[in-house]
Write a protein that holds these residues in place. Structure first.
Motif, short mmCIF file in Angstrom:
data_model
loop_
_atom_site.label_atom_id
_atom_site.label_comp_id
_atom_site.label_asym_id
_atom_site.label_seq_id
_atom_site.Cartn_x
_atom_site.Cartn_y
_atom_site.Cartn_z
N THR A 1 -6.78 49.81 10.22
CA THR A 1 -6.40 48.81 9.22
C THR A 1 -7.07 49.09 7.89
O THR A 1 -6.45 48.94 6.82
CB THR A 1 -6.76 47.39 9.72
N TYR A 2 -8.33 49.50 7.94
CA TYR A 2 -9.04 49.83 6.70
C TYR A 2 -8.36 51.00 5.99
O TYR A 2 -8.17 50.96 4.76
CB TYR A 2 -10.49 50.18 7.01
N ASP A 3 -7.98 52.03 6.74
CA ASP A 3 -7.30 53.18 6.14
C ASP A 3 -5.98 52.76 5.50
O ASP A 3 -5.65 53.22 4.39
CB ASP A 3 -7.05 54.27 7.20
N ALA A 4 -5.23 51.88 6.20
CA ALA A 4 -3.96 51.40 5.64
C ALA A 4 -4.21 50.54 4.40
O ALA A 4 -3.47 50.63 3.40
CB ALA A 4 -3.21 50.60 6.69
N TRP A 5 -5.26 49.70 4.44
CA TRP A 5 -5.61 48.88 3.27
C TRP A 5 -5.97 49.77 2.10
O TRP A 5 -5.52 49.54 0.95
CB TRP A 5 -6.79 47.97 3.63
N LEU A 6 -6.78 50.79 2.36
CA LEU A 6 -7.23 51.68 1.30
C LEU A 6 -6.05 52.44 0.70
O LEU A 6 -5.93 52.56 -0.53
CB LEU A 6 -8.26 52.66 1.85
N GLU A 7 -5.16 52.91 1.55
CA GLU A 7 -3.98 53.65 1.05
C GLU A 7 -3.13 52.75 0.16
O GLU A 7 -2.64 53.17 -0.90
CB GLU A 7 -3.16 54.16 2.23
N ASN A 8 -2.96 51.50 0.57
CA ASN A 8 -2.17 50.57 -0.23
C ASN A 8 -2.86 50.25 -1.55
O ASN A 8 -2.20 50.14 -2.59
CB ASN A 8 -1.94 49.28 0.55
N GLN A 9 -4.20 50.10 -1.53
CA GLN A 9 -4.93 49.80 -2.75
C GLN A 9 -4.79 50.92 -3.78
O GLN A 9 -4.83 50.67 -4.99
CB GLN A 9 -6.41 49.58 -2.44
N LEU A 10 -4.64 52.14 -3.31
CA LEU A 10 -4.54 53.28 -4.20
C LEU A 10 -3.10 53.60 -4.59
O LEU A 10 -2.86 54.55 -5.34
CB LEU A 10 -5.18 54.51 -3.54
N THR A 11 -2.15 52.82 -4.07
CA THR A 11 -0.74 53.06 -4.38
C THR A 11 -0.40 52.53 -5.76
O THR A 11 -0.84 51.45 -6.15
CB THR A 11 0.16 52.37 -3.33
N ASP A 12 0.39 53.28 -6.49
CA ASP A 12 0.82 52.88 -7.83
C ASP A 12 1.70 51.64 -7.73
O ASP A 12 2.71 51.63 -7.03
CB ASP A 12 1.58 54.02 -8.50
N GLY B 1 -2.75 38.15 6.33
CA GLY B 1 -1.82 38.69 7.31
C GLY B 1 -1.40 40.11 6.98
O GLY B 1 -2.23 40.95 6.60
N GLU B 2 -0.11 40.40 7.10
CA GLU B 2 0.39 41.75 6.84
C GLU B 2 0.21 42.16 5.39
O GLU B 2 0.19 43.35 5.08
CB GLU B 2 1.87 41.83 7.24
N ALA B 3 0.11 41.18 4.49
CA ALA B 3 -0.04 41.51 3.07
C ALA B 3 -1.35 42.25 2.81
O ALA B 3 -1.48 42.94 1.79
CB ALA B 3 0.01 40.24 2.23
N LEU B 4 -2.33 42.14 3.71
CA LEU B 4 -3.61 42.83 3.53
C LEU B 4 -3.40 44.32 3.34
O LEU B 4 -4.09 44.95 2.53
CB LEU B 4 -4.50 42.58 4.75
N THR B 5 -2.47 44.90 4.07
CA THR B 5 -2.23 46.34 4.00
C THR B 5 -0.94 46.69 3.25
O THR B 5 -0.39 47.76 3.42
CB THR B 5 -2.18 46.94 5.42
N GLY B 6 -0.47 45.75 2.43
CA GLY B 6 0.72 46.03 1.62
C GLY B 6 2.01 45.53 2.22
O GLY B 6 3.09 45.79 1.69
N GLY B 7 1.94 44.82 3.35
CA GLY B 7 3.13 44.25 3.96
C GLY B 7 3.67 43.09 3.16
O GLY B 7 3.11 42.71 2.13
N PRO B 8 4.75 42.48 3.63
CA PRO B 8 5.35 41.36 2.88
C PRO B 8 4.44 40.15 2.80
O PRO B 8 3.68 39.86 3.72
CB PRO B 8 6.62 41.05 3.70
N VAL B 9 4.51 39.48 1.68
CA VAL B 9 3.76 38.25 1.48
C VAL B 9 4.49 37.10 2.19
O VAL B 9 5.66 36.86 1.93
CB VAL B 9 3.61 37.93 -0.02
N GLU C 1 -10.53 58.39 -9.20
CA GLU C 1 -10.23 58.42 -7.77
C GLU C 1 -10.88 57.27 -7.01
O GLU C 1 -10.74 57.16 -5.79
CB GLU C 1 -10.69 59.76 -7.17
N ASP C 2 -11.61 56.42 -7.73
CA ASP C 2 -12.33 55.32 -7.08
C ASP C 2 -11.50 54.05 -7.09
O ASP C 2 -10.40 54.00 -7.65
CB ASP C 2 -13.67 55.11 -7.78
N LEU C 3 -12.05 53.00 -6.49
CA LEU C 3 -11.30 51.75 -6.32
C LEU C 3 -12.17 50.57 -6.76
O LEU C 3 -13.35 50.51 -6.45
CB LEU C 3 -10.91 51.58 -4.85
N THR C 4 -11.55 49.64 -7.47
CA THR C 4 -12.22 48.40 -7.87
C THR C 4 -11.42 47.22 -7.38
O THR C 4 -10.19 47.16 -7.56
CB THR C 4 -12.37 48.32 -9.40
#
Length: 401
Positions: free
Chosen positions: A246-257, A341-349, A162-165
């Motif tokens: 933004t942190y919550d959105a970043w974290l959610e994206n980092q944990l996305t498959d 930019g938006e890619a930080l939280t999983g947005g388009p590159v 459940e952790d993140l690297t």
């Protein structure tokens, strides 16, 4: 007065003026922060401010002592210098046994040091306090980059499912304390984000605590400060402070498959090239398995969400152009880190802002850009990729957001 004495006096005065001017210029320049991203004189967090609150009075006292001592020396030199009409064999009156002076210059330094000691102890106590809602993160030094392990369920295990690297960049919410423990995977390193706190050594098999907290949103740069090998100077890191949302959105994206295969044909071929050429060292969730490949994530950064980062290669190159700046320029401009930019939280590159040229150069011949010892498991080797392979591998890397 003889002509020679006049010339000597003029030379003395000129020398004194020049030295004084140079000294003043150096002091003023040390307090000018433009273009100095690693300055300790611009605190941006509570811990750094606590240190600054101790440093200023200590420097003030040291400055007064410096001026007093050297002023007295200068006065004595001028007042008691040998004059032309003095007898060189005649000694000045010898004075000793001034009890009051001896007591004074013993007690005064003791009082000054006692005051510094009290302030130092108070600062250490403040730096050791921990907030109840602090986010625990383990920082691991590698040759020559940093990995960050978030203990998201706060169970004391930083490597759980459940952790993140992540690597290179530590993303944190503004105004929230980060409870860090530093360690190392190889030799001794030293973790230092001067805008947020002091230094903390990263020692193998030892966990050293330090806390970070940013008062404002922004990017805070850091540098390894313990010589650790060929690319010690190229072992950088940064803290990216963002809003809580933004942190919550970043974290959610980092944990996305992110295991789905790319739909773009070039990116799909690039994934195959990654599996064949890169997966023995680098981890991408769903592509390489750390249990099956011993070297995965052991000596190389986790690339699962590469394009959410503004920098790469130990944060010495900008993956994107800095905020508000055009693409190109110097990708190594440490004072202006890349902005995903938006890619930080999983947005388009935004491919138009990616420093594709330096990314391709890195894949083409990494040892030429960052000295290391790849044959000994330290640093990225020259993989001998063709230009077609590089193009397709970059297309795949673009999907890792």
């Amino acid at each position: 007065m003889p002509r020679r004495s006049v010339l000597v006096r003029i030379l003395q005065v000129v020398t004194l003026v020049v030295v004084t001017v140079l000294f003043v210029v150096l002091i003023i320049d040390s307090f000018l922060n433009d273009g100095k991203p690693l300055t300790t004189l611009r605190p941006e967090g509570p811990a750094a401010q606590d240190i600054q609150n101790l440093v200023w009075p200590v420097f003030l006292v040291a400055g007064i002592v410096f001026v007093g001592v050297f002023g007295a020396i200068g006065f004595i030199i001028m007042k008691f210098r040998q004059r032309d009409d003095d007898d060189p064999e005649q000694f000045p009156e010898q004075v000793h046994g001034r009890t009051g002076l001896e007591i004074g210059w013993t007690i005064l330094p003791a009082l000054i040091l006692a005051g510094v000691a009290v302030g130092t102890v108070i600062t250490i106590i403040n730096l050791d306090k921990r907030a109840d809602d602090a986010i625990p993160v383990k920082v691991v030094g590698q040759q020559f980059w940093w990995s960050f392990h978030y203990d998201l369920n706060n169970d004391g295990n930083f490597e759980g499912p459940e952790d993140l690297t992540t690597a290179g960049e530590l993303v944190v919410p503004v105004g929230r304390e980060i409870e860090i423990v530093t360690t190392s995977n190889d030799v001794i390193h030293s973790f230092w984000i001067p805008g947020l706190n002091g230094k903390k050594d990263a020692v193998p098999n030892l966990l050293n605590p330090i806390k970070l907290e940013a008062d404002v949103e922004g990017v805070f740069l850091g540098q390894c400060t313990e010589f650790c090998g060929l690319s010690h100077a190229n072992m950088r890191m940064l803290v990216r402070s963002v809003s809580q949302d933004t942190y919550d959105a970043w974290l959610e994206n980092q944990l996305t498959d992110k295991s789905a295969e790319p739909t773009d044909p070039d990116a799909a071929e690039g994934r195959e090239i990654f599996t064949q050429q890169c997966a023995a060292c680098h981890l991408v969730d769903g592509v390489s398995d750390p249990e099956d490949v011993p070297l995965v994530a052991g000596v190389a950064p986790d690339l699962t969400h590469l394009m959410t980062r503004g920098t790469f290669a130990g944060s010495i190159f900008n993956l994107y152009a800095p905020d508000g700046e055009p693409i190109g320029g110097n990708p190594e401009e440490v004072a202006n880190p890349g902005d995903p930019g938006e890619a930080l939280t999983g947005g388009p590159v935004d491919e138009g802002r990616v420093n594709r040229g330096i990314l391709e150069d890195w894949l083409r011949n990494a040892p030429a850009l960052k000295p290391a010892a790849a044959d000994e498991g330290r640093g990225m080797p020259d993989l001998g990729l063709t230009e077609d392979q590089i193009d397709k591998l970059v297309a795949y890397l673009y999907t890792l957001n």
